[in-house]
Design an enzyme around this catalytic site. Structure first.
Site, PDB file in Angstrom:
ATOM      1  N   TRP A   1       1.966   1.760  -3.110  1.00 18.18           N
ATOM      2  CA  TRP A   1       0.791   2.553  -4.378  1.00 18.18           C
ATOM      3  C   TRP A   1       1.283   4.078  -4.174  1.00 18.18           C
ATOM      4  O   TRP A   1       0.901   4.633  -5.163  1.00 18.18           O
ATOM      5  CB  TRP A   1      -0.498   1.612  -4.052  1.00 18.18           C
ATOM      6  CG  TRP A   1      -0.301   0.350  -4.270  1.00 18.18           C
ATOM      7  CD1 TRP A   1      -1.037  -0.605  -3.508  1.00 18.18           C
ATOM      8  CD2 TRP A   1      -1.647   0.618  -6.148  1.00 18.18           C
ATOM      9  NE1 TRP A   1      -1.565  -1.250  -4.724  1.00 18.18           N
ATOM     10  CE2 TRP A   1      -2.122  -0.809  -6.321  1.00 18.18           C
ATOM     11  CE3 TRP A   1      -1.604   1.763  -6.718  1.00 18.18           C
ATOM     12  CZ2 TRP A   1      -2.343  -1.120  -7.100  1.00 18.18           C
ATOM     13  CZ3 TRP A   1      -2.397   0.951  -8.039  1.00 18.18           C
ATOM     14  CH2 TRP A   1      -2.691  -0.369  -8.242  1.00 18.18           C
TER      15      TRP A   1
ATOM     16  N   TRP B   1     -15.862  10.980 -12.848  1.00 13.88           N
ATOM     17  CA  TRP B   1     -15.455  10.772 -11.346  1.00 13.88           C
ATOM     18  C   TRP B   1     -14.580  12.287 -10.984  1.00 13.88           C
ATOM     19  O   TRP B   1     -13.955  12.170 -10.025  1.00 13.88           O
ATOM     20  CB  TRP B   1     -13.292  10.693 -11.867  1.00 13.88           C
ATOM     21  CG  TRP B   1     -12.943  10.201 -12.892  1.00 13.88           C
ATOM     22  CD1 TRP B   1     -12.728  10.097 -14.006  1.00 13.88           C
ATOM     23  CD2 TRP B   1     -11.300  10.962 -12.694  1.00 13.88           C
ATOM     24  NE1 TRP B   1     -12.387  11.001 -15.264  1.00 13.88           N
ATOM     25  CE2 TRP B   1     -11.326  11.463 -14.002  1.00 13.88           C
ATOM     26  CE3 TRP B   1     -11.428  11.896 -11.939  1.00 13.88           C
ATOM     27  CZ2 TRP B   1      -9.806  12.572 -14.474  1.00 13.88           C
ATOM     28  CZ3 TRP B   1      -9.929  12.491 -12.166  1.00 13.88           C
ATOM     29  CH2 TRP B   1      -9.739  13.126 -12.761  1.00 13.88           C
TER      30      TRP B   1
ATOM     31  N   GLU C   1       1.104  -1.210   0.363  1.00  8.96           N
ATOM     32  CA  GLU C   1       0.033   0.046  -0.234  1.00  8.96           C
ATOM     33  C   GLU C   1       0.993   1.042  -0.004  1.00  8.96           C
ATOM     34  O   GLU C   1       0.482   2.084  -0.704  1.00  8.96           O
ATOM     35  CB  GLU C   1      -0.619  -0.219   0.859  1.00  8.96           C
ATOM     36  CG  GLU C   1      -1.895  -1.205   0.907  1.00  8.96           C
ATOM     37  CD  GLU C   1      -2.244  -0.841   0.107  1.00  8.96           C
ATOM     38  OE1 GLU C   1      -3.440  -0.418  -0.571  1.00  8.96           O
ATOM     39  OE2 GLU C   1      -2.712  -2.206  -0.500  1.00  8.96           O
TER      40      GLU C   1
ATOM     41  N   TRP D   1      -9.445   8.086  -7.922  1.00 12.78           N
ATOM     42  CA  TRP D   1     -10.366   8.126  -8.077  1.00 12.78           C
ATOM     43  C   TRP D   1     -10.704   7.395  -9.601  1.00 12.78           C
ATOM     44  O   TRP D   1     -11.600   6.850 -10.949  1.00 12.78           O
ATOM     45  CB  TRP D   1     -11.084   9.586  -8.258  1.00 12.78           C
ATOM     46  CG  TRP D   1     -11.786   9.379  -7.053  1.00 12.78           C
ATOM     47  CD1 TRP D   1     -11.445  10.474  -5.716  1.00 12.78           C
ATOM     48  CD2 TRP D   1     -13.243   9.743  -7.220  1.00 12.78           C
ATOM     49  NE1 TRP D   1     -12.194   9.974  -5.116  1.00 12.78           N
ATOM     50  CE2 TRP D   1     -13.581  10.218  -6.171  1.00 12.78           C
ATOM     51  CE3 TRP D   1     -14.268   8.942  -8.252  1.00 12.78           C
ATOM     52  CZ2 TRP D   1     -15.137   9.628  -5.596  1.00 12.78           C
ATOM     53  CZ3 TRP D   1     -15.409   9.403  -7.670  1.00 12.78           C
ATOM     54  CH2 TRP D   1     -15.949   9.242  -6.561  1.00 12.78           C
TER      55      TRP D   1
ATOM     56  N   ASN E   1     -11.045   2.528   3.017  1.00 10.95           N
ATOM     57  CA  ASN E   1     -10.648   2.231   2.178  1.00 10.95           C
ATOM     58  C   ASN E   1     -11.677   2.023   0.925  1.00 10.95           C
ATOM     59  O   ASN E   1     -11.649   1.761  -0.022  1.00 10.95           O
ATOM     60  CB  ASN E   1      -8.727   1.376   1.461  1.00 10.95           C
ATOM     61  CG  ASN E   1      -8.338   1.163   0.327  1.00 10.95           C
ATOM     62  OD1 ASN E   1      -8.721   2.319  -0.318  1.00 10.95           O
ATOM     63  ND2 ASN E   1      -8.464   0.216  -0.490  1.00 10.95           N
TER      64      ASN E   1
ATOM     65  N   TRP F   1     -20.487  11.016 -19.935  1.00 15.69           N
ATOM     66  CA  TRP F   1     -21.131  11.110 -18.620  1.00 15.69           C
ATOM     67  C   TRP F   1     -22.716  11.631 -18.858  1.00 15.69           C
ATOM     68  O   TRP F   1     -22.900  13.272 -18.845  1.00 15.69           O
ATOM     69  CB  TRP F   1     -20.046  12.207 -17.558  1.00 15.69           C
ATOM     70  CG  TRP F   1     -18.509  11.118 -17.730  1.00 15.69           C
ATOM     71  CD1 TRP F   1     -17.528  12.059 -17.790  1.00 15.69           C
ATOM     72  CD2 TRP F   1     -18.375  10.363 -16.826  1.00 15.69           C
ATOM     73  NE1 TRP F   1     -16.294  11.984 -17.923  1.00 15.69           N
ATOM     74  CE2 TRP F   1     -16.607  10.378 -17.494  1.00 15.69           C
ATOM     75  CE3 TRP F   1     -18.752   8.994 -16.285  1.00 15.69           C
ATOM     76  CZ2 TRP F   1     -16.027   9.314 -16.530  1.00 15.69           C
ATOM     77  CZ3 TRP F   1     -17.627   8.508 -15.977  1.00 15.69           C
ATOM     78  CH2 TRP F   1     -16.476   8.186 -15.790  1.00 15.69           C
TER      79      TRP F   1
HETATM   80  C1  LIG Z   1     -11.302   6.669  -4.177  1.00 16.17           C
HETATM   81  C2  LIG Z   1     -10.001   6.721  -4.167  1.00 16.17           C
HETATM   82  C3  LIG Z   1      -9.645   8.055  -3.681  1.00 16.17           C
HETATM   83  C4  LIG Z   1      -8.796   8.204  -2.382  1.00 16.17           C
HETATM   84  N1  LIG Z   1      -8.470   9.302  -1.352  1.00 16.17           N
HETATM   85  C5  LIG Z   1      -6.916   9.249  -0.770  1.00 16.17           C
HETATM   86  C6  LIG Z   1      -6.787  10.531  -0.600  1.00 16.17           C
HETATM   87  O1  LIG Z   1      -6.920  11.575  -1.048  1.00 16.17           O
HETATM   88  N2  LIG Z   1      -5.276  10.009   0.747  1.00 16.17           N
HETATM   89  C7  LIG Z   1      -4.724   8.971   0.589  1.00 16.17           C
HETATM   90  O2  LIG Z   1      -3.752   9.459   1.206  1.00 16.17           O
HETATM   91  N3  LIG Z   1      -5.398   7.749   0.198  1.00 16.17           N
HETATM   92  C8  LIG Z   1      -7.163   8.404  -0.319  1.00 16.17           C
HETATM   93  N4  LIG Z   1      -6.759   6.713  -1.357  1.00 16.17           N
HETATM   94  C9  LIG Z   1      -6.350   5.549  -0.663  1.00 16.17           C
HETATM   95  C10 LIG Z   1      -6.202   4.763   0.253  1.00 16.17           C
HETATM   96  O3  LIG Z   1      -8.119   4.775   0.667  1.00 16.17           O
HETATM   97  C11 LIG Z   1      -6.256   6.043   1.643  1.00 16.17           C
HETATM   98  O4  LIG Z   1      -4.677   5.647   1.364  1.00 16.17           O
HETATM   99  C12 LIG Z   1      -6.571   4.807   3.074  1.00 16.17           C
HETATM  100  O5  LIG Z   1      -7.312   4.313   3.128  1.00 16.17           O
HETATM  101  C13 LIG Z   1      -6.190   5.250   4.309  1.00 16.17           C
HETATM  102  O6  LIG Z   1      -6.121   4.643   5.484  1.00 16.17           O
HETATM  103  P1  LIG Z   1      -4.630   4.128   6.185  1.00 16.17           P
HETATM  104  O7  LIG Z   1      -3.809   4.662   6.422  1.00 16.17           O
HETATM  105  O8  LIG Z   1      -5.545   2.829   7.355  1.00 16.17           O
HETATM  106  O9  LIG Z   1      -4.264   2.680   5.363  1.00 16.17           O
HETATM  107  P2  LIG Z   1      -3.645   1.684   5.339  1.00 16.17           P
HETATM  108  O10 LIG Z   1      -4.534   1.306   4.610  1.00 16.17           O
HETATM  109  O11 LIG Z   1      -3.102   1.548   6.475  1.00 16.17           O
HETATM  110  O12 LIG Z   1      -2.356   2.455   4.451  1.00 16.17           O
HETATM  111  C14 LIG Z   1      -1.242   2.382   4.931  1.00 16.17           C
HETATM  112  C15 LIG Z   1      -0.718   3.176   3.520  1.00 16.17           C
HETATM  113  O13 LIG Z   1      -0.562   3.642   2.352  1.00 16.17           O
HETATM  114  C16 LIG Z   1      -1.247   4.594   1.872  1.00 16.17           C
HETATM  115  N5  LIG Z   1      -2.340   3.997   0.824  1.00 16.17           N
HETATM  116  C17 LIG Z   1      -2.945   2.772   1.069  1.00 16.17           C
HETATM  117  N6  LIG Z   1      -3.316   2.782   0.238  1.00 16.17           N
HETATM  118  C18 LIG Z   1      -3.529   3.479  -0.719  1.00 16.17           C
HETATM  119  C19 LIG Z   1      -3.772   4.067  -2.072  1.00 16.17           C
HETATM  120  N7  LIG Z   1      -5.013   2.955  -2.691  1.00 16.17           N
HETATM  121  N8  LIG Z   1      -3.490   4.175  -3.002  1.00 16.17           N
HETATM  122  C20 LIG Z   1      -2.181   5.302  -2.541  1.00 16.17           C
HETATM  123  N9  LIG Z   1      -2.054   4.989  -1.053  1.00 16.17           N
HETATM  124  C21 LIG Z   1      -2.390   4.740  -0.256  1.00 16.17           C
HETATM  125  C22 LIG Z   1      -1.909   5.307   2.692  1.00 16.17           C
HETATM  126  O14 LIG Z   1      -0.698   6.963   3.087  1.00 16.17           O
HETATM  127  C23 LIG Z   1      -1.958   5.089   3.484  1.00 16.17           C
HETATM  128  O15 LIG Z   1      -2.135   5.541   4.991  1.00 16.17           O
HETATM  129  C24 LIG Z   1      -7.971   7.311  -1.974  1.00 16.17           C
HETATM  130  C25 LIG Z   1      -8.588   5.827  -2.171  1.00 16.17           C
HETATM  131  C26 LIG Z   1      -9.209   5.056  -3.450  1.00 16.17           C
HETATM  132  C27 LIG Z   1      -9.972   4.403  -3.709  1.00 16.17           C
END
Ligand SMILES: Cc1cc2nc3c(=O)[nH]c(=O)nc-3n(C[C@H](O)[C@H](O)[C@H](O)COP(=O)(O)OP(=O)(O)OC[C@H]3O[C@@H](n4cnc5c(N)ncnc54)[C@H](O)[C@@H]3O)c2cc1C
Length: 502
Positions: A284, A366, A281, A389, A348, A313
Site C-alpha cells: 500500500w 478531507w 501494508e 485521507w 491505523n 463541504w
Molecule cells: C487518514 C490516514 C492518514 C495516514 N497518514 C499516514 C502518514 O502520514 N504517514 C504514514 O506513514 N502512514 C500514514 N497512514 C497509513 C498508516 O496508518 C500508518 O502507516 C501506520 O499506522 C503506521 O504504523 P505502523 O508503522 O505500526 O504500521 P504497520 O501496520 O506496521 O505497517 C507497516 C508499514 O507499512 C506502511 N503502511 C501501513 N499501512 C499503510 C497505509 N494504509 N498506507 C500506506 N502505507 C501504509 C507504513 O510505512 C508502515 O510503517 C495513514 C492512514 C490513514 C487512514
C-alpha cells in the site's frame, strides 16, 4: 588521500534517506570516488520555510535533526565530511549546490529520488542548471512507473497493482547493501547542528539504524505472524511502529521486506503465508508513492476523483476544533485524537475512524484533516497521508465508497472491547460503565456520562450518516444532483486558515 583527482569528487545529497546501510546513493558515490581516486562528501539542506509550507510536524523535525546529527558522526568515522546548510526553501538549493560543486570540485552528485511534486521540480531545476545529479529510486522497493498494467498505465485499483508488484518483486534478488567501508582516515567528531525552526521532543522514538533494525527484527520474528489478527486493536502493541523510520529513511523498504522474507520466505507467493498481511501494508505504501508520481495533481491537494469537486463541504470551524482537540463526544474518535496530540502517532484503525468521522459525520473537507495530521504526526508523509485521507473521504483512488460510513460506536465496541485504549486517553471516562460507552447510540444527544466533564456527541450518528450519504452522492457516476455552490472564497479561507491552524 594522496592521489585525489579534485575535479571528480563525489557528493551524496541526503534527504529522506538518513541511513548508511542499504543506501544506493551513498554506495554509488563511494564507487565513483574509488574509480576516480577522489573524495566523498555529503550535504544536507535545512529548509525551515519549505518545511513550514509542507506542514512538516515539529516532532518529525526533531526526529530528523537527531538522526541527521547521528549520521554526520558516523560519516565522519568513515572519513566522509558532511555539510549541513541552513537555507530557507528549495528555491535556494540550485544556486547553493552549484557553488558548492565548484568550491569542492564535485564531478557527480548522488541522491535518493523523492515522489512529491515540489521535490521533483527541485531536482529537475538542479539538473537543468547543469548539475550532474544521479537519482536512485530507492524510496520504494520497485520504482514508480515500473509497475504498470497491460496498457502501460499506472493501476487505479490496489489488488491488481499488488499482484503485479509481487510478480515483479519475486524476480528481484531482495538484497540490501552494507554500510560502505571507510573512505579516508576518521575525521574529528562534528559539532551538533540545531535546526532554526519549531521542534517538539521526539525522544520516545530512539534514533539510529541499530535501534530501527532491532525494532524491525523483533517485529518480523515475534509479531508479524499475528499481525493479521491483532493489527486492528489499538490497545494491543501489534503493529511495527516503523512508519517514522521509513518516512525519514532510517530504514529502507528493502530492509523491511528482506527482514520479513527471512522469516516468511513464501510471503510473496502464498496468500495464506503468515507475514503476507504485513507485506500488503508495505505494498500500500508503494501504491500511494507510485500514484503520487503518476498523478502529480495529488501533491497539489486535488481530489483524485474529479466528481468529488462537486461536494459542498460544511467546513464548520468550531466542529473542526472539537475534532482536533478530541471533544466530539464519541469516545473512540476523541481518544484517537488525543493519542495523536499527546504522542505524535496514531494507530491505523483510528486514522481511518477519525478521518471518516471528520469527512462524513462532520462533512469537513478531507484537506483540513490531512493538514492537521501532517502538522502533528511524527510519520507525516504526503503520499500515505493523502492516500489515507482520500481513501477515507471516498474521493481517492480505489477509495472506500462514499456511502460506507464508519459507525464510530460499533468500531469502538469491536476494536476496543475492554475500553482499555479509550481509558488510556480519556481519563474522565475511567469509572464510567463500559456498557454506556458502547451503547452511545441509545442515548443519542443526552448528557451521557453523568457528572463527568466529557462532551455529549457533537452530532447524532444516524442523522449524520444520512446527511453524509446525501451530500457525498455528488460523487455518484453521472453526477446526479450536483449542486455548484461556491466554496469559501480565497480571502475568507486565508482568515480561516489563521483561525484554525494558527
Ligand atoms: C487518514 C490516514 C492518514 C495516514 N497518514 C499516514 C502518514 O502520514 N504517514 C504514514 O506513514 N502512514 C500514514 N497512514 C497509513 C498508516 O496508518 C500508518 O502507516 C501506520 O499506522 C503506521 O504504523 P505502523 O508503522 O505500526 O504500521 P504497520 O501496520 O506496521 O505497517 C507497516 C508499514 O507499512 C506502511 N503502511 C501501513 N499501512 C499503510 C497505509 N494504509 N498506507 C500506506 N502505507 C501504509 C507504513 O510505512 C508502515 O510503517 C495513514 C492512514 C490513514 C487512514
Amino acid at each position: 588521500m594522496s592521489n585525489t583527482d579534485l575535479r571528480n569528487n563525489a557528493l551524496v545529497w541526503f534527504r529522506h534517506d538518513l541511513r548508511l546501510e542499504d543506501n544506493q546513493a551513498l554506495v554509488a558515490a563511494c564507487e565513483y570516488a574509488e574509480t576516480h581516486q577522489s573524495d566523498v562528501r555529503a550535504i544536507f539542506f535545512v529548509t525551515p520555510k519549505q518545511w513550514a509550507s509542507h506542514d512538516v510536524a515539529p516532532i518529525q523535525l526533531d526526529f530528523i535533526e537527531r538522526q541527521l546529527n547521528q549520521i554526520a558522526i558516523e560519516l565522519a568515522e568513515l572519513g566522509i565530511p558532511m555539510d549541513i546548510c541552513q537555507i530557507n526553501d528549495f528555491s535556494e538549493v540550485t544556486g547553493l549546490l552549484s557553488q558548492y560543486i565548484s568550491d569542492w570540485q564535485i564531478g557527480r552528485v548522488f541522491a535518493t529520488s523523492e515522489p512529491e511534486f515540489n521535490e521533483r521540480c527541485r531536482d529537475a531545476s538542479v539538473i537543468a542548471a547543469g548539475v550532474n545529479l544521479i537519482l536512485k529510486p530507492q524510496h520504494c522497493l520497485l520504482a514508480p512507473l515500473s509497475v504498470l498494467n497491460l496498457a502501460g498505465e499506472m493501476y487505479k485499483v490496489f489488488t491488481p497493482f499488488a499482484k503485479k508488484w509481487r510478480a515483479i518483486a519475486k524476480r528481484e534478488a531482495i538484497q540490501t547493501l552494507p554500510r560502505p567501508a571507510a573512505q579516508a582516515a576518521p575525521l574529528p567528531k562534528p559539532s551538533l547542528v540545531t535546526f532554526n525552526c519549531e521542534k517538539r521532543c521526539s525522544s520516545q522514538w530512539p534514533i539510529g539504524e541499530q535501534a530501527a533494525q532491532q525494532k524491525l527484527r523483533q517485529f518480523a520474528q515475534q509479531k508479524a505472524a499475528d499481525y493479521q489478527d491483532c493489527r486492528d486493536f489499538p490497545a494491543i502493541d501489534a503493529t511495527s511502529q516503523l512508519s517514522a523510520y521509513l518516512v525519514i529513511g532510517i530504514l529502507s523498504p528493502r530492509q523491511c521486506i528482506q527482514a520479513l522474507l527471512s522469516h516468511y520466505p513464501d510471503a510473496l507467493v502464498h496468500d495464506e503465508c503468515p507475514g503476507r498481511c504485513w507485506l500488503n501494508e508495505l505494498i500500500w505504501r508503494e501504491f500511494y508513492r507510485h500514484l503520487l508520481v503518476a498523478f502529480p495533481k495529488l501533491s497539489k491537494s486535488s481530489n483524485f476523483n474529479v466528481l468529488a469537486d462537486n461536494i459542498v463541504w460544511r467546513n464548520d470551524p468550531h466542529e473542526f476544533q472539537a475534532w482536533c482537540q478530541g471533544r466530539t463526544g464519541y469516545p473512540l474518535v476523541d481518544a484517537a485524537m488525543r493519542q495523536l496530540n499527546q504522542t505524535g502517532w496514531m494507530h491505523n484503525r483510528l486514522r481511518m475512524v477519525t478521518a471518516s468521522f471528520l469527512t462524513k459525520h462532520l462533512l469537513i473537507d478531507w484537506r483540513w484533516g490531512e493538514r492537521y495530521f501532517k502538522q502533528n504526526l511524527i510519520d507525516g508523509d504526503l503520499a500515505a497521508n493523502n492516500g489515507g485521507w482520500q481513501w477515507s473521504a471516498g474521493t481517492g483512488c480505489d477509495a472506500q465508497p462514499y456511502f460506507r460510513v464508519f459507525n464510530p460506536i460499533s468500531q469502538c465496541e469491536k476494536f476496543d472491547p475492554t475500553g482499555a485504549f479509550i481509558r488510556t486517553y480519556l481519563p474522565e471516562l475511567e469509572s464510567v460503565d463500559l456498557k454506556l460507552i458502547h451503547k452511545l447510540k441509545i442515548h443519542s444527544q443526552a448528557k451521557l456520562f453523568g457528572d463527568t466533564d466529557y462532551a455529549s456527541p457533537i452530532v447524532d450518528h444516524k442523522f449524520a450518516r444520512t446527511r453524509a450519504i446525501n451530500v457525498l452522492s455528488a460523487m455518484k457516476k453521472g453526477g446526479a444532483e450536483i449542486r455548484h455552490k461556491p466554496q469559501l472564497d480565497r480571502a475568507s479561507s486565508v482568515d480561516l486558515d489563521k483561525e484554525i491552524f494558527g
